[in-house]
Design a protein around this motif. Structure first.
Motif, mmCIF file in Angstrom:
data_model
loop_
_atom_site.group_PDB
_atom_site.id
_atom_site.type_symbol
_atom_site.label_atom_id
_atom_site.label_comp_id
_atom_site.label_asym_id
_atom_site.label_seq_id
_atom_site.Cartn_x
_atom_site.Cartn_y
_atom_site.Cartn_z
ATOM 1 N N ASP A 99 9.986 -9.243 67.454
ATOM 2 C CA ASP A 99 8.681 -8.579 67.550
ATOM 3 C C ASP A 99 8.745 -7.107 67.157
ATOM 4 O OD1 ASP A 99 7.481 -10.925 68.403
ATOM 5 O OD2 ASP A 99 7.664 -10.427 70.538
ATOM 6 N N ALA A 100 9.887 -6.465 67.353
ATOM 7 C CA ALA A 100 10.039 -5.042 67.022
ATOM 8 C C ALA A 100 10.333 -4.825 65.535
ATOM 9 C CB ALA A 100 11.151 -4.409 67.858
ATOM 10 N N LEU A 101 10.801 -5.838 64.864
ATOM 11 C CA LEU A 101 11.240 -5.708 63.473
ATOM 12 C C LEU A 101 10.142 -5.262 62.499
ATOM 13 C CD1 LEU A 101 13.823 -5.885 61.837
ATOM 14 C CD2 LEU A 101 13.342 -8.298 61.454
ATOM 15 N N PRO A 102 8.940 -5.809 62.537
ATOM 16 C CA PRO A 102 7.913 -5.356 61.578
ATOM 17 C C PRO A 102 7.641 -3.851 61.637
ATOM 18 C CG PRO A 102 7.212 -7.399 62.612
ATOM 19 C CD PRO A 102 8.453 -6.942 63.341
ATOM 20 N N SER A 103 7.570 -3.292 62.821
ATOM 21 C CA SER A 103 7.337 -1.856 62.972
ATOM 22 C C SER A 103 8.466 -1.058 62.316
ATOM 23 C CB SER A 103 7.220 -1.494 64.451
ATOM 24 O OG SER A 103 7.192 -0.106 64.614
ATOM 25 N N GLN A 104 9.688 -1.503 62.526
ATOM 26 C CA GLN A 104 10.836 -0.800 61.948
ATOM 27 C C GLN A 104 10.855 -0.924 60.423
ATOM 28 O OE1 GLN A 104 13.799 -2.770 64.301
ATOM 29 N NE2 GLN A 104 13.651 -1.264 65.953
ATOM 30 N N LEU A 105 10.463 -2.072 59.919
ATOM 31 C CA LEU A 105 10.399 -2.247 58.464
ATOM 32 C C LEU A 105 9.294 -1.382 57.851
ATOM 33 C CD1 LEU A 105 11.004 -6.097 58.231
ATOM 34 C CD2 LEU A 105 12.589 -4.269 57.580
ATOM 35 N N ILE A 106 8.188 -1.222 58.559
ATOM 36 C CA ILE A 106 7.116 -0.336 58.092
ATOM 37 C C ILE A 106 7.618 1.104 58.033
ATOM 38 C CG2 ILE A 106 4.878 0.670 58.731
ATOM 39 C CD1 ILE A 106 4.145 -2.197 59.787
ATOM 40 N N HIS A 107 8.394 1.512 59.029
ATOM 41 C CA HIS A 107 8.974 2.858 59.005
ATOM 42 C C HIS A 107 9.861 3.043 57.763
ATOM 43 C CE1 HIS A 107 7.563 3.352 63.127
ATOM 44 N NE2 HIS A 107 7.891 4.629 63.039
ATOM 45 N N ILE A 108 10.704 2.061 57.497
ATOM 46 C CA ILE A 108 11.583 2.132 56.321
ATOM 47 C C ILE A 108 10.760 2.194 55.037
ATOM 48 C CG2 ILE A 108 13.161 0.738 54.906
ATOM 49 C CD1 ILE A 108 14.690 2.148 56.993
ATOM 50 N N ALA A 109 9.698 1.413 54.944
ATOM 51 C CA ALA A 109 8.849 1.423 53.742
ATOM 52 C C ALA A 109 8.209 2.799 53.552
ATOM 53 C CB ALA A 109 7.781 0.340 53.837
#
Length: 134
Positions: A99-109
């Motif tokens: 559940d936390a992964l999408p937020s972290q991927l958005i940060h990387i993007a």
């Protein structure tokens, strides 16, 4: 000129995210560390690695956030924030917190886009310093 304003908006958004993460964790550092070590207690990562990281993370987020917000050493700040995000992604996958992964991927993007568009970083301390050197 519009791209410069768009860059500023993106830079401030991601900078405030990192700054805010660090800011709210710093006053409750021991509690945050206890929470994080608890989250990782059943993972393959040893507590000897998780414990110091849990104390360093809020300071790292806070510093990266300030650098990005001010546009001071922006490139370095974005790379630093990217490194923080990548370590968080590794940890997130280690404990299977999908559940936390999408937020972290958005940060990387966001960080990757800002690095790619760095020439538009006009409203920044870096730009002021550069102008004074010429």
């Amino acid at each position: 000129m519009n791209m410069n304003w768009a860059y500023l908006l993106g830079r401030l958004a991601i900078g405030l995210s990192f700054f805010g993460h660090g800011l709210v964790r710093l006053p409750k550092l021991a509690g945050f560390s206890n929470w994080m070590t608890g989250q990782f207690s059943k993972s393959f990562l040893p507590e000897a690695l998780v414990l110091p990281f849990s104390y360093i993370l809020p300071f790292a987020e806070f510093i990266a956030g300030i650098m990005i917000i001010l546009g001071l050493f922006t490139r370095l700040g974005l790379i630093f924030a990217g490194f923080i995000s990548l370590t968080l992604i590794f940890g997130t996958t280690a404990i299977e917190n999908w559940d936390a992964l999408p937020s972290q991927l958005i940060h990387i993007a966001f960080l990757a886009a800002l690095l790619g568009l760095l020439p538009h970083n006009r409203f920044a301390v870096d730009h002021i310093i550069k102008k004074q050197q010429h």
